[in-house]
Structure formats: structure tokens, C-alpha cells
Design a protein around this motif. Structure first.
Motif, PDB file in Angstrom:
ATOM      1  N   TRP A   7      13.129  10.564   6.800  1.00 50.63           N
ATOM      2  CA  TRP A   7      11.493   9.762   7.162  1.00 50.63           C
ATOM      3  C   TRP A   7      10.451  10.249   5.661  1.00 50.63           C
ATOM      4  O   TRP A   7       9.937  11.081   5.824  1.00 50.63           O
ATOM      5  N   HIS A   8       9.751   9.038   6.259  1.00 48.46           N
ATOM      6  CA  HIS A   8       8.367   9.457   5.480  1.00 48.46           C
ATOM      7  C   HIS A   8       7.424   8.582   5.641  1.00 48.46           C
ATOM      8  O   HIS A   8       7.607   7.632   6.387  1.00 48.46           O
ATOM      9  N   PRO A   9       6.059   9.058   6.286  1.00 49.04           N
ATOM     10  CA  PRO A   9       4.951   8.657   6.749  1.00 49.04           C
ATOM     11  C   PRO A   9       4.745   6.813   6.024  1.00 49.04           C
ATOM     12  O   PRO A   9       4.737   7.099   4.564  1.00 49.04           O
ATOM     13  N   ALA A  10       3.383   6.190   6.416  1.00 44.60           N
ATOM     14  CA  ALA A  10       3.469   4.493   6.476  1.00 44.60           C
ATOM     15  C   ALA A  10       2.750   4.525   6.945  1.00 44.60           C
ATOM     16  O   ALA A  10       2.238   5.109   8.231  1.00 44.60           O
ATOM     17  N   PRO A  11       2.319   2.827   6.511  1.00 42.60           N
ATOM     18  CA  PRO A  11       1.375   2.526   7.033  1.00 42.60           C
ATOM     19  C   PRO A  11       1.475   1.442   8.446  1.00 42.60           C
ATOM     20  O   PRO A  11       1.401   0.783   9.483  1.00 42.60           O
ATOM     21  N   PHE A  12       3.225   1.919   8.567  1.00 45.06           N
ATOM     22  CA  PHE A  12       4.253   0.612   9.779  1.00 45.06           C
ATOM     23  C   PHE A  12       5.667   1.811  10.036  1.00 45.06           C
ATOM     24  O   PHE A  12       5.726   2.780   9.909  1.00 45.06           O
ATOM     25  N   ALA A  13       6.236   1.420  10.708  1.00 45.42           N
ATOM     26  CA  ALA A  13       7.348   1.631  10.858  1.00 45.42           C
ATOM     27  C   ALA A  13       8.235   0.769  10.991  1.00 45.42           C
ATOM     28  O   ALA A  13       8.498  -0.406  11.151  1.00 45.42           O
ATOM     29  N   ALA A  58       0.849  -1.287  -0.304  1.00 43.02           N
ATOM     30  CA  ALA A  58      -0.077  -0.217  -0.357  1.00 43.02           C
ATOM     31  C   ALA A  58       1.031   1.449   0.048  1.00 43.02           C
ATOM     32  O   ALA A  58       0.093   1.907  -0.244  1.00 43.02           O
ATOM     33  N   ALA A  59       1.809   1.167   0.553  1.00 39.86           N
ATOM     34  CA  ALA A  59       3.212   2.034   0.651  1.00 39.86           C
ATOM     35  C   ALA A  59       3.595   2.563  -0.617  1.00 39.86           C
ATOM     36  O   ALA A  59       4.441   3.741  -1.064  1.00 39.86           O
ATOM     37  N   GLY A  60       3.573   1.932  -1.267  1.00 39.67           N
ATOM     38  CA  GLY A  60       4.207   1.366  -3.166  1.00 39.67           C
ATOM     39  C   GLY A  60       5.341   0.709  -2.701  1.00 39.67           C
ATOM     40  O   GLY A  60       7.054   1.231  -3.564  1.00 39.67           O
ATOM     41  N   MET A  61       5.951   0.378  -1.349  1.00 39.73           N
ATOM     42  CA  MET A  61       7.556   0.086  -1.567  1.00 39.73           C
ATOM     43  C   MET A  61       7.473  -1.701  -1.164  1.00 39.73           C
ATOM     44  O   MET A  61       8.689  -2.548  -1.246  1.00 39.73           O
ATOM     45  N   LEU A  62       6.626  -2.314  -2.151  1.00 42.96           N
ATOM     46  CA  LEU A  62       7.041  -3.721  -2.763  1.00 42.96           C
ATOM     47  C   LEU A  62       6.663  -4.259  -4.526  1.00 42.96           C
ATOM     48  O   LEU A  62       5.861  -3.251  -4.722  1.00 42.96           O
ATOM     49  N   ALA A  88     -11.399  21.161  -0.534  1.00 41.56           N
ATOM     50  CA  ALA A  88     -10.919  19.128  -1.011  1.00 41.56           C
ATOM     51  C   ALA A  88     -10.049  19.646  -2.435  1.00 41.56           C
ATOM     52  O   ALA A  88      -9.811  18.446  -2.565  1.00 41.56           O
ATOM     53  N   GLU A  89      -9.973  20.916  -2.998  1.00 34.57           N
ATOM     54  CA  GLU A  89      -8.732  21.118  -3.453  1.00 34.57           C
ATOM     55  C   GLU A  89      -7.082  20.924  -3.376  1.00 34.57           C
ATOM     56  O   GLU A  89      -6.441  20.048  -4.451  1.00 34.57           O
ATOM     57  N   VAL A  90      -6.747  21.272  -2.229  1.00 40.63           N
ATOM     58  CA  VAL A  90      -5.303  20.679  -1.676  1.00 40.63           C
ATOM     59  C   VAL A  90      -5.262  20.178  -0.145  1.00 40.63           C
ATOM     60  O   VAL A  90      -5.789  20.419  -0.284  1.00 40.63           O
ATOM     61  N   GLY A  91      -4.420  19.074  -0.197  1.00 38.91           N
ATOM     62  CA  GLY A  91      -4.698  18.591   1.336  1.00 38.91           C
ATOM     63  C   GLY A  91      -2.796  17.257   1.441  1.00 38.91           C
ATOM     64  O   GLY A  91      -2.246  17.539   0.098  1.00 38.91           O
ATOM     65  N   HIS A  92      -2.701  17.081   2.566  1.00 39.91           N
ATOM     66  CA  HIS A  92      -1.181  16.676   2.753  1.00 39.91           C
ATOM     67  C   HIS A  92      -1.755  15.165   2.638  1.00 39.91           C
ATOM     68  O   HIS A  92      -1.608  14.668   3.629  1.00 39.91           O
ATOM     69  N   GLY A  93      -1.843  14.676   1.314  1.00 38.00           N
ATOM     70  CA  GLY A  93      -2.223  13.227   1.442  1.00 38.00           C
ATOM     71  C   GLY A  93      -0.864  12.610   1.469  1.00 38.00           C
ATOM     72  O   GLY A  93      -0.793  11.047   1.155  1.00 38.00           O
ATOM     73  N   CYS A  94      -0.447  12.378   1.420  1.00 40.86           N
ATOM     74  CA  CYS A  94       1.471  12.110   1.444  1.00 40.86           C
ATOM     75  C   CYS A  94       1.546  12.703   2.910  1.00 40.86           C
ATOM     76  O   CYS A  94       2.974  12.000   3.065  1.00 40.86           O
ATOM     77  N   GLY A  95       1.664  13.207   3.608  1.00 41.14           N
ATOM     78  CA  GLY A  95       1.703  13.930   5.388  1.00 41.14           C
ATOM     79  C   GLY A  95       2.505  14.718   5.222  1.00 41.14           C
ATOM     80  O   GLY A  95       3.224  13.991   6.094  1.00 41.14           O
ATOM     81  N   HIS A  96       3.376  15.578   4.443  1.00 42.41           N
ATOM     82  CA  HIS A  96       4.331  15.313   3.952  1.00 42.41           C
ATOM     83  C   HIS A  96       4.556  17.038   5.505  1.00 42.41           C
ATOM     84  O   HIS A  96       5.716  17.461   5.930  1.00 42.41           O
ATOM     85  N   ASN A  97       3.124  17.598   5.832  1.00 46.12           N
ATOM     86  CA  ASN A  97       2.900  18.402   7.275  1.00 46.12           C
ATOM     87  C   ASN A  97       3.903  17.176   8.451  1.00 46.12           C
ATOM     88  O   ASN A  97       5.013  18.425   9.385  1.00 46.12           O
ATOM     89  N   MET A  98       3.691  16.335   8.690  1.00 40.67           N
ATOM     90  CA  MET A  98       3.980  15.470   9.366  1.00 40.67           C
ATOM     91  C   MET A  98       6.446  15.181   9.550  1.00 40.67           C
ATOM     92  O   MET A  98       6.606  15.121  10.560  1.00 40.67           O
ATOM     93  N   GLY A 152      -3.408   3.545   1.050  1.00 38.86           N
ATOM     94  CA  GLY A 152      -1.575   3.654   1.029  1.00 38.86           C
ATOM     95  C   GLY A 152      -1.208   4.979   0.644  1.00 38.86           C
ATOM     96  O   GLY A 152      -3.026   5.798   0.444  1.00 38.86           O
ATOM     97  N   LEU A 153      -0.372   5.161   0.657  1.00 38.83           N
ATOM     98  CA  LEU A 153      -0.183   7.174   0.117  1.00 38.83           C
ATOM     99  C   LEU A 153      -1.404   7.713  -0.585  1.00 38.83           C
ATOM    100  O   LEU A 153      -1.423   6.987  -1.666  1.00 38.83           O
ATOM    101  N   HIS A 154      -0.729   9.150  -0.446  1.00 41.67           N
ATOM    102  CA  HIS A 154      -1.636   9.995  -1.438  1.00 41.67           C
ATOM    103  C   HIS A 154      -3.436   9.551  -1.447  1.00 41.67           C
ATOM    104  O   HIS A 154      -4.206   9.653  -2.749  1.00 41.67           O
TER     105      HIS A 154
END
Length: 514
Positions: A214-220, A15-19, A147-157, A427-429
Motif C-alpha cells: 500500500w502507499h500513504p495518500a490523501p485518500f483511500a 497531489a499524490a502524483g496519480m494523474l 530538519a535534515e531527514v524525515g518520513h515525508g513519503c510516509g514509509h514508516n507507516m 502532496g507526498l514529499h
């Protein structure tokens, strides 16, 4: 790890695009036992980082929440960059440059203690995504910017964790009189034309002992994770317009050239390596069906394992464009406007980060778990909630995605890790990432990652053997190849800069003149 847990790991990674495509080989890769046991993190460093982060807690949360509230697209991040610089300057950092390397919303900020010592870089990002604005609620509903713009990749965090970690490390170094330099790079526009690529072309990372992110993800998790090199190309076709019903023979359709180009790319697919990725859209294709289009434009992204492979794809695509133009008696114009290196992993830094992330408890309240499950219900996913345990050290994970951190990784040793800020299976985005990033789940992500980054940074500042190990691994993986920027020399600034950032007084003087 039990079978069920392994499946959850693979789902989260995918889901995070890492496989790559899931299968037995992917499962074995993800679950491979570590080659060497990771040592426990020094308790003193982890505890000191926790205290330092707590002392700057308000600044970290301001960063995350204000950037989330003022979500801005890539290359538009005027407020977001200013928020980071405000907090850095308040913490005693000196602003070295604004509009760094030709990117108006990029910056470099620095703090030094004593003379000499190591140089450590942090890589905050702060751009948001179109169409992913959402309130901090577990359902689709407009957020502070609609709804036009949002942090759907978590870059604020991501940005708050990196900048907050740098500020916390400064406190630790100052308290102990530790010499060294902390440099914070304001990494604008990661989602489109990342500033890191322009900074790397100017050699701004070349003097670092290491860089951390680092990057936001569903896991550590952390490990030997590879991401692909990338090129972004615009292909423009120029034809001749005519009336499609009365005299089409007088026209030459740019749209037909673009369509033939797309067919040519499809013909490539049988003959490229399995690691290659080619994806494109038609950005312009005419204005009316009864008018033969005299202009069409295709945006294509090309990815593969490394720069030489991507450069080969790009050269082939240029040939396809010329062939399509010849066949349709149009003219092709090819603009290669952006590129990155693959992400070069660094095992000593990955193990360092894994040790420190394992030392930070992943704790969720019942309300946070229910929030995550409500997001999963909305997306029709299994209601697994939030991950509560870190993954084992990851070995040789290869993914199809790309990041401009790759450009940094060819100039200095880079360490990157993931931390849970979104529900498992998400997943991200996507909108739940935005929703979680604006409430306590996101707050915990920003604070916990700042602690990990500060603790790892402290070890790098105080352990010469660790720095040498990171440099040795970097040299082994990069080899003796000189760094060659991914950007074409002619590309002086991003093509996506908004007009208000490029307009000059001369523009105003000639407005209205025919």
C-alpha cells in the motif's frame, strides 16, 4: 458523486502524483463507473483480520513510531531494517537473508505453516527523505532528527502496515491451521536505488502467488493504476583545465559539454511522445569561474510507459552525450546505474483490496481534523481536512511517477492500494506527511492498512480461484515476454551506498600511504 466531490478526488489524485495534467479527459477517467460491481468483502475475513491486528497492535505501533523517530535516508536504514526484523523475529518469522541481493539494508523474512500451500509476499519500505524532518506538529518545526531527514513519503507507516499485516495474517493462519508461506521483503531505498530491483534480478519474487503493498495518500482507493518505467543515468564529462583569463585556449570545458548536453535534451522534447518524462540536474559544474572546469556531471531521470520506450530514450541520451563531447573536444562517460519496469496492474487483486478497504471505517477525531486543517493553513491550501470516504474503484489511471514495485509486478501478480494519512490537497514529499505520520493520524494509517492487508492475504491463502484469477490477469497483461532485469548486468550494487557500508579491512591497512 457530486461535482464538488469529483473535484476533490482529482485534486487528491493530482497531489499524490496519480494523474496527468487535469482536464476533461482526466475527470472522465477518474470518475468512470466500474465495469463490474465489486462484491462485498467476506465479513468473517475482515472481522478476523481486525481481531488479529488488535492482538499485535503494540508491535505495529512500535514499528511505525520507532522508524519515524529514527528516520534514515535511502541505503542508510540500518536501524529501521533492524526494527522490522526485531518485530518479525519476535512474531516467529525466520530471517532468510540480510543484506539481500547486495543491498546492505534489505532483508527477507519468512514464516511457513504446514507443507506446501500458497506463497504470499509483503513489501514494506522504510527509507526517509532529505530536508523533511518535522515534529508531529502542524507547522514547520524540527523533529527528532532535526530538519535534515524525515518520513515525508510516509514509509514508516507503509512499512508498519505491511509488516504488521504479515504478522496478523500469521496469527490467523496459525489459529485455523491454514497451510502456506508468508514472506516479508525488506524493501530498502525505494526513494533512490530500490532494493526490489536487485531482488527481482535475483528472481526472489518469481515463486510468489501474489505480492501486496500500500502507499500513504490523501485518500483511500484502489484500481487499475499504471506508473511509468524509469532509468537513472549519470553523464560525466572530462575536459582539460586552464586559467580562464590567461590561456583559456589550452582548456576544454567539461561544463560547456554539460551545458550542450542539456540543450540537446531540450531539442529532444519536441520529438518524444507525450508520455515521456526527462528531468535532470547538474551535480558538478566546476569550482571557480576563473578555472576552466575539467569535470562536470549531470544526473538525468528518464520515464515512459514501458521498458522498451525508456530504453529508447536512454539510448538517445547516450548519443546526445557523445555529440556534446565531440562538439566540445571533451570525453563523455555514461553510467546507467538504475532502472525499473512500469507498474503492471492486476484487476482481481485491485478489486480484492478495494472491497477490503471499503470495509474499514475511516474515522477521525475533531482534534485530528483540526490538525489536518492547521497543516493546510500553513501550506495556504483549502481547509478541507482529512478524507472520510474511499474513492470508487479507479479505472485506467496513468501517472508520470514510478516505483520499484513495478519490477515485482513483472515477476508476480501485485496488488497495491492507497490509504489516507495526510490532509486533502497535500502532496507526498512534504513536511505535513512527516508531521501526520508521527501522531495518531499515522497510527490509524498503520493499523488500518495492516487490517486490510491481513484480510486480503487471508482470502488469497484460502481461495484458489482468486489466486488463479490473479495469475491469469498477470499473464494476460505481461504477455509471453521473458522477464528482463532493468539493471545493467555490470551494476552489482547501488552506487549510493555510504562509505561505512563498503569500507573493508584493506582500506584501513592502506590509509595514510602515499
Amino acid at each position: 458523486m457530486p461535482a464538488t466531490g469529483r473535484r476533490e478526488v482529482l485534486t487528491a489524485l493530482g497531489a499524490a502524483g496519480m494523474l496527468p495534467v487535469a482536464g476533461p479527459a482526466a475527470a472522465q477517467t477518474a470518475a468512470a463507473p466500474p465495469a463490474a460491481a465489486s462484491a462485498p468483502p467476506p465479513a468473517a475475513a475482515s472481522a478476523a483480520a481486525a481481531r488479529a491486528v488488535e492482538s499485535v497492535r503494540d508491535a505495529i505501533l512500535r514499528l511505525s513510531r520507532e522508524v519515524w523517530t529514527n528516520a534514515e535516508l535511502s541505503l542508510h536504514e540500518v536501524k529501521s531494517a533492524a526494527i522490522h526484523l526485531r518485530e518479525l523475529e519476535a512474531a516467529g518469522f525466520r530471517t532468510v537473508s540480510r543484506g539481500t541481493s547486495g543491498v546492505p539494508t534489505a532483508f527477507v523474512s519468512e514464516w511457513s505453516n504446514g507443507s506446501g500451500g500458497p506463497r504470499l509476499g509483503y513489501l514494506p519500505e522504510y527509507d526517509a527523505l532529505p530536508g523533511l524532518g518535522n515534529a508531529a506538529e502542524p507547522r514547520r518545526t524540527p523533529g527528532p532528527t532535526g530538519a535534515e531527514v524525515g518520513h515525508g513519503c510516509g514509509h514508516n507507516m507503509l512499512g508498519a502496515g505491511c509488516t504488521g499485516g504479515a504478522i496478523a495474517l500469521r496469527r490467523m493462519m496459525e489459529a485455523e491451521g491454514t497451510p502456506g508461506t508468508i514472506r516479508v521483503y525488506g524493501c530498502a531505498a525505494e526513494e533512490t536505488e530500490g532494493a526490489k530491483v536487485y531482488m527481482a534480478r535475483d528472481g526472489l519474487f518469481a515463486d510468489l502467488d501474489a505480492a501486496l503493498a500500500w502507499h500513504p495518500a490523501p485518500f483511500a482507493g484502489a484500481g487499475i493504476v499504471r506508473l511509468n518505467a524509469l532509468d537513472k543515468v549519470k553523464v560525466m564529462f572530462h575536459g582539460r583545465t586552464a586559467h580562464a583569463g590567461i590561456d583559456p585556449w589550452n582548456g576544454r570545458s567539461a561544463l560547456k559539454a554539460a551545458e550542450m548536453f542539456g540543450i540537446g535534451v531540450q531539442m529532444m522534447r519536441e520529438h518524444v511522445e507525450p508520455s515521456a518524462r526527462m528531468h535532470y540536474i547538474y551535480e558538478q559544474a566546476g569550482v571557480a569561474p576563473n578555472v576552466i572546469p575539467d569535470f562536470a556531471q549531470v544526473w538525468i531521470i528518464l520515464r515512459d510507459l514501458d521498458r522498451p520506450k525508456v530504453e529508447g530514450l536512454t539510448a538517445w541520451v547516450k548519443q546526445v552525450a557523445e555529440g556534446a563531447a565531440t562538439a566540445t573536444q571533451t570525453r563523455a562517460e555514461v553510467l546507467h546505474f538504475f532502472g525499473t519496469h512500469d507498474l503492471l496492474p492486476n484487476e482481481p487483486l485491485a478489486r480484492l483490496l478495494h472491497r477490503h478497504l471499503a470495509a474499514v471505517p475511516i474515522e477521525w477525531t475533531p482534534a485530528e481534523q483540526e490538525f489536518a486543517k492547521a497543516c493546510q493553513r500553513e501550506m495556504k491550501l483549502r481547509e478541507a481536512g482529512l478524507a472520510a470516504q474511499p474513492l470508487p474503484f479507479l479505472h485506467e489511471i496513468s501517472a508520470g511517477g514510478s516505483t520499484d514495485v513495478g519490477e515485482v509486478s513483472y515477476q508476480a501478480p501485485v496488488g497495491v492500494f492507497a490509504w489516507p494519512t495526510m490532509p486533502l490537497g497535500v502532496g507526498l514529499h512534504t513536511w505535513p506527511v512527516t508531521a501526520c505520520g508521527g501522531m495518531s493520524i499515522g497510527d490509524k494509517g498503520s493499523l488500518n492498512t495492516a487490517r486490510i492487508l491481513a484480510a486480503a492475504g487471508w482470502e488469497l491463502m484460502t481461495d484458489a480461484a482468486l489466486r488463479e484469477a490473479a495469475k491469469a490477469d498477470f499473464a494476460k497483461r505481461r504477455g509471453d515476454r521473458p522477464f528482463k532485469p532493468s539493471l545493467p548486468a555490470s551494476q552489482l550494487r547501488p552506487i549510493g551506498l555510504p562509505a561505512f557500508m563498503t569500507r573493508t579491512a584493506d582500506d584501513e591497512m592502506v590509509t595514510g600511504i602515499d
